[in-house]
Design a protein around this motif. Structure first.
Motif, PDB file in Angstrom:
ATOM      1  N   ASP A 111       7.374 -11.850  -3.226  1.00 28.04           N
ATOM      2  CA  ASP A 111       7.958 -10.990  -2.199  1.00 28.04           C
ATOM      3  C   ASP A 111       7.189 -11.143  -0.899  1.00 28.04           C
ATOM      4  O   ASP A 111       5.971 -11.318  -0.908  1.00 28.04           O
ATOM      5  N   VAL A 112       7.922 -10.999   0.198  1.00 29.95           N
ATOM      6  CA  VAL A 112       7.270 -11.155   1.496  1.00 29.95           C
ATOM      7  C   VAL A 112       6.410  -9.911   1.779  1.00 29.95           C
ATOM      8  O   VAL A 112       6.783  -8.797   1.441  1.00 29.95           O
ATOM      9  N   ASP A 113       5.258 -10.116   2.368  1.00 29.16           N
ATOM     10  CA  ASP A 113       4.315  -9.092   2.865  1.00 29.16           C
ATOM     11  C   ASP A 113       3.435  -8.440   1.805  1.00 29.16           C
ATOM     12  O   ASP A 113       2.240  -8.637   1.818  1.00 29.16           O
ATOM     13  N   ALA A 114       4.009  -7.643   0.898  1.00 25.44           N
ATOM     14  CA  ALA A 114       3.138  -6.944  -0.065  1.00 25.44           C
ATOM     15  C   ALA A 114       3.726  -7.041  -1.470  1.00 25.44           C
ATOM     16  O   ALA A 114       4.940  -7.153  -1.621  1.00 25.44           O
ATOM     17  N   PRO A 115       2.863  -6.981  -2.500  1.00 24.81           N
ATOM     18  CA  PRO A 115       3.386  -7.111  -3.860  1.00 24.81           C
ATOM     19  C   PRO A 115       4.269  -5.924  -4.268  1.00 24.81           C
ATOM     20  O   PRO A 115       3.936  -4.780  -3.992  1.00 24.81           O
ATOM     21  N   THR A 116       5.389  -6.226  -4.916  1.00 27.81           N
ATOM     22  CA  THR A 116       6.228  -5.187  -5.504  1.00 27.81           C
ATOM     23  C   THR A 116       5.531  -4.655  -6.753  1.00 27.81           C
ATOM     24  O   THR A 116       4.881  -5.408  -7.469  1.00 27.81           O
ATOM     25  N   GLU A 117       5.682  -3.357  -7.030  1.00 25.12           N
ATOM     26  CA  GLU A 117       5.103  -2.791  -8.258  1.00 25.12           C
ATOM     27  C   GLU A 117       6.201  -2.673  -9.322  1.00 25.12           C
ATOM     28  O   GLU A 117       7.198  -1.992  -9.104  1.00 25.12           O
ATOM     29  N   ASN A 118       6.003  -3.339 -10.447  1.00 21.27           N
ATOM     30  CA  ASN A 118       6.937  -3.234 -11.565  1.00 21.27           C
ATOM     31  C   ASN A 118       6.354  -2.327 -12.650  1.00 21.27           C
ATOM     32  O   ASN A 118       5.154  -2.078 -12.680  1.00 21.27           O
ATOM     33  N   THR A 119       7.243  -1.878 -13.553  1.00 24.75           N
ATOM     34  CA  THR A 119       6.788  -1.043 -14.672  1.00 24.75           C
ATOM     35  C   THR A 119       7.084  -1.774 -15.967  1.00 24.75           C
ATOM     36  O   THR A 119       8.087  -2.488 -16.067  1.00 24.75           O
ATOM     37  N   TRP A 120       6.220  -1.574 -16.965  1.00 24.63           N
ATOM     38  CA  TRP A 120       6.375  -2.324 -18.213  1.00 24.63           C
ATOM     39  C   TRP A 120       6.154  -1.436 -19.429  1.00 24.63           C
ATOM     40  O   TRP A 120       5.314  -0.526 -19.398  1.00 24.63           O
ATOM     41  N   SER A 121       6.918  -1.727 -20.487  1.00 27.05           N
ATOM     42  CA  SER A 121       6.690  -1.074 -21.775  1.00 27.05           C
ATOM     43  C   SER A 121       6.879  -2.119 -22.861  1.00 27.05           C
ATOM     44  O   SER A 121       7.999  -2.590 -23.093  1.00 27.05           O
ATOM     45  N   SER A 122       5.803  -2.485 -23.539  1.00 25.52           N
ATOM     46  CA  SER A 122       5.907  -3.471 -24.625  1.00 25.52           C
ATOM     47  C   SER A 122       6.757  -2.921 -25.759  1.00 25.52           C
ATOM     48  O   SER A 122       7.473  -3.673 -26.427  1.00 25.52           O
ATOM     49  N   GLU A 123       6.704  -1.595 -25.971  1.00 29.05           N
ATOM     50  CA  GLU A 123       7.483  -0.995 -27.057  1.00 29.05           C
ATOM     51  C   GLU A 123       8.978  -1.179 -26.806  1.00 29.05           C
ATOM     52  O   GLU A 123       9.721  -1.623 -27.677  1.00 29.05           O
ATOM     53  N   ARG A 124       9.426  -0.833 -25.590  1.00 27.55           N
ATOM     54  CA  ARG A 124      10.864  -0.971 -25.271  1.00 27.55           C
ATOM     55  C   ARG A 124      11.288  -2.443 -25.357  1.00 27.55           C
ATOM     56  O   ARG A 124      12.365  -2.764 -25.847  1.00 27.55           O
ATOM     57  N   TYR A 125      10.414  -3.310 -24.862  1.00 30.79           N
ATOM     58  CA  TYR A 125      10.712  -4.754 -24.879  1.00 30.79           C
ATOM     59  C   TYR A 125      10.850  -5.255 -26.321  1.00 30.79           C
ATOM     60  O   TYR A 125      11.834  -5.924 -26.675  1.00 30.79           O
TER      61      TYR A 125
ATOM     62  N   TYR B  75       4.880 -20.639   7.775  1.00 26.93           N
ATOM     63  CA  TYR B  75       4.359 -19.843   6.654  1.00 26.93           C
ATOM     64  C   TYR B  75       4.645 -18.350   6.841  1.00 26.93           C
ATOM     65  O   TYR B  75       4.556 -17.823   7.946  1.00 26.93           O
ATOM     66  N   ARG B  76       4.988 -17.684   5.722  1.00 30.09           N
ATOM     67  CA  ARG B  76       5.134 -16.219   5.726  1.00 30.09           C
ATOM     68  C   ARG B  76       4.304 -15.672   4.577  1.00 30.09           C
ATOM     69  O   ARG B  76       4.447 -16.170   3.448  1.00 30.09           O
ATOM     70  N   PRO B  77       3.481 -14.636   4.802  1.00 26.39           N
ATOM     71  CA  PRO B  77       2.704 -14.094   3.693  1.00 26.39           C
ATOM     72  C   PRO B  77       3.643 -13.635   2.576  1.00 26.39           C
ATOM     73  O   PRO B  77       4.683 -13.024   2.841  1.00 26.39           O
ATOM     74  N   ALA B  78       3.306 -13.957   1.339  1.00 30.53           N
ATOM     75  CA  ALA B  78       4.140 -13.561   0.196  1.00 30.53           C
ATOM     76  C   ALA B  78       3.240 -13.336  -1.011  1.00 30.53           C
ATOM     77  O   ALA B  78       2.209 -13.994  -1.162  1.00 30.53           O
ATOM     78  N   TYR B  79       3.626 -12.404  -1.849  1.00 31.47           N
ATOM     79  CA  TYR B  79       2.832 -12.061  -3.034  1.00 31.47           C
ATOM     80  C   TYR B  79       3.715 -12.010  -4.267  1.00 31.47           C
ATOM     81  O   TYR B  79       4.878 -11.610  -4.193  1.00 31.47           O
ATOM     82  N   LEU B  80       3.119 -12.342  -5.406  1.00 32.05           N
ATOM     83  CA  LEU B  80       3.798 -12.084  -6.675  1.00 32.05           C
ATOM     84  C   LEU B  80       3.725 -10.592  -6.967  1.00 32.05           C
ATOM     85  O   LEU B  80       2.813  -9.904  -6.489  1.00 32.05           O
ATOM     86  N   PRO B  81       4.673 -10.077  -7.775  1.00 35.26           N
ATOM     87  CA  PRO B  81       4.630  -8.648  -8.106  1.00 35.26           C
ATOM     88  C   PRO B  81       3.402  -8.299  -8.953  1.00 35.26           C
ATOM     89  O   PRO B  81       2.765  -9.177  -9.524  1.00 35.26           O
ATOM     90  N   VAL B  82       3.100  -7.012  -9.016  1.00 35.07           N
ATOM     91  CA  VAL B  82       2.107  -6.521  -9.972  1.00 35.07           C
ATOM     92  C   VAL B  82       2.838  -5.620 -10.970  1.00 35.07           C
ATOM     93  O   VAL B  82       3.984  -5.230 -10.747  1.00 35.07           O
ATOM     94  N   ASN B  83       2.141  -5.287 -12.045  1.00 36.78           N
ATOM     95  CA  ASN B  83       2.813  -4.620 -13.159  1.00 36.78           C
ATOM     96  C   ASN B  83       1.961  -3.455 -13.644  1.00 36.78           C
ATOM     97  O   ASN B  83       0.750  -3.611 -13.807  1.00 36.78           O
ATOM     98  N   ARG B  84       2.594  -2.321 -13.906  1.00 34.45           N
ATOM     99  CA  ARG B  84       1.873  -1.184 -14.497  1.00 34.45           C
ATOM    100  C   ARG B  84       2.624  -0.677 -15.712  1.00 34.45           C
ATOM    101  O   ARG B  84       3.849  -0.749 -15.760  1.00 34.45           O
ATOM    102  N   LEU B  85       1.874  -0.153 -16.679  1.00 33.07           N
ATOM    103  CA  LEU B  85       2.515   0.519 -17.813  1.00 33.07           C
ATOM    104  C   LEU B  85       3.121   1.833 -17.313  1.00 33.07           C
ATOM    105  O   LEU B  85       2.854   2.270 -16.197  1.00 33.07           O
ATOM    106  N   GLU B  86       3.928   2.468 -18.188  1.00 37.11           N
ATOM    107  CA  GLU B  86       4.644   3.666 -17.736  1.00 37.11           C
ATOM    108  C   GLU B  86       3.694   4.793 -17.328  1.00 37.11           C
ATOM    109  O   GLU B  86       4.063   5.662 -16.540  1.00 37.11           O
TER     110      GLU B  86
END
Ligand code: GCO
Ligand code: MG
Length: 402
Positions: free
Chosen positions: A172-186, A384-395
């Protein structure tokens, strides 16, 4: 043949790429890919400040010596930044050597071991019907192997699922998106996705799935076991790659083939995994693992242990890496499969290439060198445009692997 110029080109034709271009006193030039998604300028600076000044005046024909000089000479060896920088130099030198010899690089590596390179494409969807539709499109386009990723009920966004189905781009451009994760649901849901694809398309197409480093070893073992009836081609990055002993636990419990290593840069990172036969596919790339010179050593170690090569080929690896990978894929005896996500038209405009997709496979036209170049004028139109991969947090907010 001396190197007279070493230039780093940073451009963003749809996404960021860092490219090294070497020029010799004979007029021959070579290109190497130094892109590290989300940390591009770190590798560009490493090259510009610490590598390019050392290259000017060196003999371009001494590929292995230059590799050793940059690897051992840094004292601080290994690591993704240093290995990506070395990879770019190494690719460019193989490109030059091929052009000087009038041969494609795969001929310098011993010649073709196969006629063409089997690839897998990426089918994904928010829901199972959407996934089925996209697997159908890939099968319709002739793909023999398809990676399957699906949205998980109860999780807002899932790795591998995107709105633009042809050009998946997680940065994503500018700052990392924050995603949510649950191994149980997955874990509750994902076997039903693979089962639905098998029900619809049978066993004639290879299916792959990427866990993207998110499970613990015992969870990965459970998943592998539950997926056995659907005979995956591979289960990728089931746990974080650095946890090598964890693969012993997974292996003890399941016969689902395992692939790992798109983030691993050296043969020493793979040693235990290969020698103990804890994995079936090495997933690193020419660009991550120090170039053609080092990747072919990893491939040779893997060959001895009946482990095959399945190189990373997401869009953050430029067409230069894809061309280099195809040269290796064509030559090594233990090739398995090559990941292929087509680049956008802007990217192909900047990187004229001589490889093409046909009928589930890629092939090179056999041009001398790697069979790819950079158009610097076109590159200059895409800054060039600053871009970051997302980050991930548990619920509950805990940071987790993305
Ligand atoms: C894959 C990978 C990619 C990575 C990307 C990170 O298997 O293709 O997991 O999608 O997420 O290369 O930059
Ligand atoms: Mg992956």
């Amino acid at each position: 043949m001396k190197i007279v110029d070493a230039r780093v080109i940073v451009c963003s034709p749809g996404r960021n790429f860092v490219t090294l271009r070497l020029e010799t006193d004979t007029g021959l030039t070579g290109v190497g890919d130094a892109t590290m998604n989300g940390r591009e300028l770190a590798v560009a600076a490493y090259l510009e400040h610490h590598v390019c000044p050392l290259l000017v005046g060196r003999d371009a024909s001494r590929i292995e010596d230059t590799w050793q000089y940059l690897y051992k000479g840094a004292y601080w060896r290994g690591g993704p930044v240093g290995m990506t920088a070395i990879a770019a130099v190494d690719m460019a030198l193989w490109d030059i050597k091929g052009k000087a010899a009038g041969m494609p690089v795969y001929d310098l590596l011993g010649g073709r071991s196969r006629d063409r390179v089997l690839v897998y494409g990426h089918a994904n969807g928010e829901t199972i019907p959407e996934v089925l539709e996209w697997v159908g499109r890939y099968v319709g386009d002739g793909y023999r192997a398809v990676r399957v990723q699906c949205g998980i009920p109860g999780i807002a966004s899932t790795y591998g699922v995107s709105s633009d189905k042809r050009y998946y781009e997680p940065a994503d451009v500018d700052a990392p998106t924050e995603n949510t994760w649950s191994s149980e649901r997955y874990l509750d849901f994902v076997p039903s996705v693979i089962e639905a694809v098998r029900d619809e398309y049978g066993f004639d197409v290879h299916l792959l799935h990427d866990v993207h480093h998110r499970l613990r070893p015992i969870e990965a073992a459970q998943l592998g076991k539950r997926l056995e009836p659907f005979r995956l081609f591979w289960l990728e990055d089931a746990i974080p790659a650095e946890l090598q002993e964890g693969f012993r636990i997974i292996r003890r419990h399941t016969t689902t083939p395992l692939a790992v290593g798109e983030v691993l840069p050296t043969i020493w990172d793979f040693r235990t995994l290969i020698v103990e036969q804890l994995i079936d596919y090495v997933r690193t790339s020419v660009q991550r693992a120090g170039g053609i010179s080092h990747l072919r050593k990893i491939a040779a170690l893997a060959e001895v242990h009946h482990v095959r090569l399945g190189c990373h080929g997401a869009t953050d690896l430029s067409p230069v890496t894809m061309a280099a990978a195809l040269n290796v894929d064509l030559a090594v005896p233990n090739f398995g499969i090559q990941e292929f996500m087509p680049h956008t038209d802007e990217t192909y405009e900047v990187f004229p290439r001589s490889y093409d997709y046909r009928d589930g496979h890629l092939d090179l036209a056999g041009e001398p060198g790697l069979g790819v170049d950079i158009d610097e004028e076109a590159a200059a139109r895409y800054p060039y445009r600053p871009a970051y991969l997302p980050v991930n947090r548990l619920e509950d907010g805990t940071m987790h692997s993305w």
